[in-house]
Design a protein around this motif. Structure first.
Motif, PDB file in Angstrom:
ATOM      1  N   LEU A  64       0.363  -1.279   0.093  1.00  0.00           N
ATOM      2  CA  LEU A  64       0.084   0.066   0.191  1.00  0.00           C
ATOM      3  C   LEU A  64       0.876   1.080  -0.154  1.00  0.00           C
ATOM      4  CD1 LEU A  64      -2.611  -0.742   2.603  1.00  0.00           C
ATOM      5  CD2 LEU A  64      -2.591  -1.150   0.796  1.00  0.00           C
ATOM      6  N   PRO A  65       0.638   1.934  -1.267  1.00  0.00           N
ATOM      7  CA  PRO A  65      -0.415   2.571  -2.238  1.00  0.00           C
ATOM      8  C   PRO A  65       0.305   0.840  -2.837  1.00  0.00           C
ATOM      9  CG  PRO A  65       1.236   4.005  -2.425  1.00  0.00           C
ATOM     10  CD  PRO A  65       1.493   3.526  -1.098  1.00  0.00           C
ATOM     11  N   ALA A  66      -0.180   0.366  -3.573  1.00  0.00           N
ATOM     12  CA  ALA A  66       0.042  -0.343  -5.314  1.00  0.00           C
ATOM     13  C   ALA A  66       1.151   0.029  -5.886  1.00  0.00           C
ATOM     14  CB  ALA A  66      -1.164  -1.529  -5.848  1.00  0.00           C
ATOM     15  N   GLY A  67       0.630   1.412  -6.299  1.00  0.00           N
ATOM     16  CA  GLY A  67       2.234   1.688  -6.842  1.00  0.00           C
ATOM     17  C   GLY A  67       3.479   1.331  -6.391  1.00  0.00           C
ATOM     18  N   ALA A  68       3.484   1.136  -5.436  1.00  0.00           N
ATOM     19  CA  ALA A  68       4.855   0.894  -4.469  1.00  0.00           C
ATOM     20  C   ALA A  68       5.370  -0.128  -4.866  1.00  0.00           C
ATOM     21  CB  ALA A  68       4.597   1.773  -2.859  1.00  0.00           C
ATOM     22  N   TRP A  69       5.324  -0.462  -6.025  1.00  0.00           N
ATOM     23  CA  TRP A  69       5.090  -2.694  -5.734  1.00  0.00           C
ATOM     24  C   TRP A  69       6.527  -2.367  -6.373  1.00  0.00           C
ATOM     25  CZ3 TRP A  69       4.115  -6.835  -4.363  1.00  0.00           C
ATOM     26  CH2 TRP A  69       4.733  -8.416  -4.624  1.00  0.00           C
ATOM     27  N   PRO A  70       7.584  -3.097  -6.370  1.00  0.00           N
ATOM     28  CA  PRO A  70       9.003  -3.096  -5.734  1.00  0.00           C
ATOM     29  C   PRO A  70       9.543  -3.618  -7.789  1.00  0.00           C
ATOM     30  CG  PRO A  70       8.437  -4.558  -5.019  1.00  0.00           C
ATOM     31  CD  PRO A  70       8.197  -3.764  -4.606  1.00  0.00           C
ATOM     32  N   ASN A  71       8.726  -3.930  -8.926  1.00  0.00           N
ATOM     33  CA  ASN A  71       9.176  -4.314  -9.935  1.00  0.00           C
ATOM     34  C   ASN A  71       7.452  -4.405 -10.727  1.00  0.00           C
ATOM     35  OD1 ASN A  71      11.919  -5.905  -9.240  1.00  0.00           O
ATOM     36  ND2 ASN A  71      10.577  -7.022  -8.131  1.00  0.00           N
ATOM     37  N   PRO A  72       7.093  -3.306 -11.459  1.00  0.00           N
ATOM     38  CA  PRO A  72       5.992  -3.470 -12.066  1.00  0.00           C
ATOM     39  C   PRO A  72       6.248  -4.051 -13.338  1.00  0.00           C
ATOM     40  CG  PRO A  72       7.289  -1.775 -12.145  1.00  0.00           C
ATOM     41  CD  PRO A  72       7.654  -2.158 -10.685  1.00  0.00           C
ATOM     42  N   PRO A  73       5.405  -4.606 -14.059  1.00  0.00           N
ATOM     43  CA  PRO A  73       5.358  -5.565 -15.310  1.00  0.00           C
ATOM     44  C   PRO A  73       5.929  -4.504 -16.331  1.00  0.00           C
ATOM     45  CG  PRO A  73       3.329  -5.858 -13.892  1.00  0.00           C
ATOM     46  CD  PRO A  73       3.682  -4.641 -13.123  1.00  0.00           C
ATOM     47  N   ALA A  74       6.412  -5.065 -17.227  1.00  0.00           N
ATOM     48  CA  ALA A  74       6.952  -4.213 -18.334  1.00  0.00           C
ATOM     49  C   ALA A  74       5.931  -3.607 -19.120  1.00  0.00           C
ATOM     50  CB  ALA A  74       7.518  -5.363 -19.808  1.00  0.00           C
ATOM     51  N   GLY A  75       5.838  -2.183 -19.373  1.00  0.00           N
ATOM     52  CA  GLY A  75       5.601  -1.592 -20.190  1.00  0.00           C
ATOM     53  C   GLY A  75       3.499  -0.401 -18.645  1.00  0.00           C
ATOM     54  N   VAL A  76       3.666  -1.513 -17.653  1.00  0.00           N
ATOM     55  CA  VAL A  76       3.247  -1.226 -16.614  1.00  0.00           C
ATOM     56  C   VAL A  76       3.473   0.100 -15.731  1.00  0.00           C
ATOM     57  CG1 VAL A  76       1.444  -1.079 -14.849  1.00  0.00           C
ATOM     58  CG2 VAL A  76       1.693  -2.454 -16.828  1.00  0.00           C
ATOM     59  N   ALA A  77       2.900   1.780 -15.869  1.00  0.00           N
ATOM     60  CA  ALA A  77       3.399   2.695 -15.299  1.00  0.00           C
ATOM     61  C   ALA A  77       3.325   2.143 -13.671  1.00  0.00           C
ATOM     62  CB  ALA A  77       2.952   3.647 -15.256  1.00  0.00           C
ATOM     63  N   PRO A  78       4.213   3.052 -12.575  1.00  0.00           N
ATOM     64  CA  PRO A  78       3.243   2.659 -11.308  1.00  0.00           C
ATOM     65  C   PRO A  78       1.974   2.869 -10.962  1.00  0.00           C
ATOM     66  CG  PRO A  78       5.361   3.229 -11.059  1.00  0.00           C
ATOM     67  CD  PRO A  78       5.017   3.141 -12.671  1.00  0.00           C
ATOM     68  N   ASP A  79       1.834   3.490 -11.857  1.00  0.00           N
ATOM     69  CA  ASP A  79       0.311   4.351 -10.807  1.00  0.00           C
ATOM     70  C   ASP A  79      -0.841   3.827 -11.720  1.00  0.00           C
ATOM     71  OD1 ASP A  79       0.635   5.560 -13.582  1.00  0.00           O
ATOM     72  OD2 ASP A  79       0.514   7.895 -13.123  1.00  0.00           O
ATOM     73  N   ARG A  80      -0.458   3.169 -12.173  1.00  0.00           N
ATOM     74  CA  ARG A  80      -1.943   2.007 -12.766  1.00  0.00           C
ATOM     75  C   ARG A  80      -1.935   0.478 -12.134  1.00  0.00           C
ATOM     76  NH1 ARG A  80       0.173   0.966 -19.242  1.00  0.00           N
ATOM     77  NH2 ARG A  80      -1.460  -1.021 -18.791  1.00  0.00           N
ATOM     78  N   ILE A  81      -0.892   0.896 -11.037  1.00  0.00           N
ATOM     79  CA  ILE A  81      -1.328  -0.975 -10.545  1.00  0.00           C
ATOM     80  C   ILE A  81      -2.202  -0.224  -9.221  1.00  0.00           C
ATOM     81  CG2 ILE A  81       0.117  -1.997  -8.689  1.00  0.00           C
ATOM     82  CD1 ILE A  81       2.678  -1.708 -10.214  1.00  0.00           C
ATOM     83  N   VAL A  82      -3.158  -1.715  -9.008  1.00  0.00           N
ATOM     84  CA  VAL A  82      -4.721  -1.166  -8.341  1.00  0.00           C
ATOM     85  C   VAL A  82      -4.685  -2.422  -7.847  1.00  0.00           C
ATOM     86  CG1 VAL A  82      -5.597  -0.025  -9.932  1.00  0.00           C
ATOM     87  CG2 VAL A  82      -6.038  -2.386  -9.530  1.00  0.00           C
ATOM     88  N   TRP A  83      -3.728  -2.921  -7.364  1.00  0.00           N
ATOM     89  CA  TRP A  83      -3.708  -4.486  -6.144  1.00  0.00           C
ATOM     90  C   TRP A  83      -2.253  -5.301  -6.227  1.00  0.00           C
ATOM     91  CZ3 TRP A  83      -7.231  -8.760  -7.042  1.00  0.00           C
ATOM     92  CH2 TRP A  83      -7.251 -10.393  -5.865  1.00  0.00           C
TER      93      TRP A  83
END
Length: 278
Positions: free
Chosen positions: A29-48
Motif C-alpha cells: 500500500l499503495p499498490a503503485g509502490a510495488w517494486p517490480n511493475p510489469p514491463a510497460g505498466v506505469a506504477p500509477d496504473r497498479i491497483v492491487w
C-alpha cells in the motif's frame, strides 16, 4: 505501572512503531509502490499488489478492463479463483458453462471465463503455466480433516472452501453464493478410462493473466489442489498483481476467436451498455 505492551499506551506505541514495515505476505500500500511493475505498466496504473501465503486468501473489487496477473513464485502455489459481477452476485463464474460453451475443459490463453448468463466475466490473455483445472473445484473442511487432520481456516491445513467463505463474507456474500471454483497452477487431465490424472505444477515463475470484462468481485484462496497426491499440505506463495487497462473490444483476436466467444462478448456489451457501463 505496566510497561511495554502491558499498558494501553505501551501497546499503542508498539503498534505505531510498526508503521512502514512490510511483511512479505501482506498487500503493498499503495499498490503503485510495488517494486517490480510489469514491463510497460506505469506504477500509477497498479491497483492491487500482494503476495498471498500458502493456506491464505485474498479478495478485491476490480474495474472493467483491469488486468490481473497471478504468479506461482516457488512452483507450488494453487490459486482457487471465484469471480462475481460486482454488485450482482447472482451472476457469477460458472465452471460448467465455461468449459461447455467453449468446447474445452482445459483453461489456457484465449479462454473466456463465463457466467451462466452467457456473458464474459474475464478472459485469459496470457498463460505460461497451462496447468489449470476447471473440473475439481477446491478442497473442503471434511476432506482436509481426513487427509491432514484439520481443515479449519485458522488451522495448519486450511481448506479452500473455508477460506473462500471468509473472503465471501467480507464482500456481503454467503456460503450459498460459492459455486465451484477454477484452480490455477495445479492441473488435472482426464485419461482414457475417465479418471483424473494430477499433472501438478509447471514450476516456479509461471503466470496467468486475466482481463476483467465486467466490474468484478474477485475471491482467491491459495491452498493445495484437492487431488494433489502428496501426503503433506504443500502450498507456496502466490503473487497477485493487477493494473488498469482496457476491456476486450471488437477487432481484438479474442473477440473473434470463436463464434461462441463472439456471442458471449456481444451479450456482455449489450448488458453493460444498457447499464451505462462502457
Amino acid at each position: 505501572m505496566a510497561t511495554g505492551t502491558g499498558s494501553t499506551y505501551g501497546a499503542r506505541d508498539h503498534a505505531r512503531a510498526q508503521e512502514g514495515t512490510q511483511v512479505d505476505t501482506m498487500p503493498t500500500l499503495p499498490a503503485g509502490a510495488w517494486p517490480n511493475p510489469p514491463a510497460g505498466v506505469a506504477p500509477d496504473r497498479i491497483v492491487w499488489a500482494e503476495t498471498v501465503a500458502g493456506g491464505n486468501y485474498t479478495h478485491k473489487v476490480i474495474a472493467r478492463g483491469t488486468e490481473l496477473r497471478l504468479t506461482d513464485l516457488a512452483g507450488d502455489a494453487c490459486a482457487h479463483v471465484l469471480l462475481y459481477a460486482d454488485g450482482r452476485p447472482w451472476e457469477r463464474l460458472n465452471a460448467a458453462d465455461t468449459v461447455k460453451v467453449l468446447w474445452n475443459a482445459y483453461v489456457g490463453e484465449g479462454h473466456l471465463l463465463l457466467s451462466d448468463q452467457g456473458r464474459v466475466l474475464a478472459s485469459v490473455v496470457a498463460d505460461t503455466s497451462s496447468r489449470h483445472d476447471a473440473l475439481c473445484g477446491t478442497s473442503t473442511a471434511v476432506r482436509n480433516t481426513q487427509r491432514y487432520g484439520d481443515g479449519s481456516p485458522q488451522g495448519p491445513s486450511p481448506a479452500g472452501r473455508e477460506l473462500l467463505k471468509l473472503a465471501a463474507l467480507k464482500n456481503g456474500l454467503e456460503p450459498r453464493d460459492l459455486p465451484p471454483s477454477l484452480s490455477f497452477f495445479q492441473g488435472v487431465r482426464v485419461v482414457a478410462d475417465g479418471k483424473l490424472e494430477f499433472t501438478g505444477s509447471a514450476g516456479p515463475g509461471a503466470s496467468v493473466t486475466l482481463r476483467a470484462e465486467q466490474p468484478l468481485t474477485v475471491l482467491i484462496a491459495n491452498v493445495p489442489h484437492p487431488v494433489d497426491p502428496r501426503p503433506d499440505y504443500v502450498c507456496t506463495p502466490l503473487e497477485v498483481l493487477a493494473w488498469r487497462a482496457a476491456p476486450t473490444a471488437p477487432g481484438d483476436r479474442l473477440w473473434d476467436a470463436t463464434p461462441e466467444g463472439r456471442r458471449a462478448f456481444l451479450n456482455t456489451d449489450d448488458h453493460l451498455a444498457a447499464r451505462g457501463i462502457q
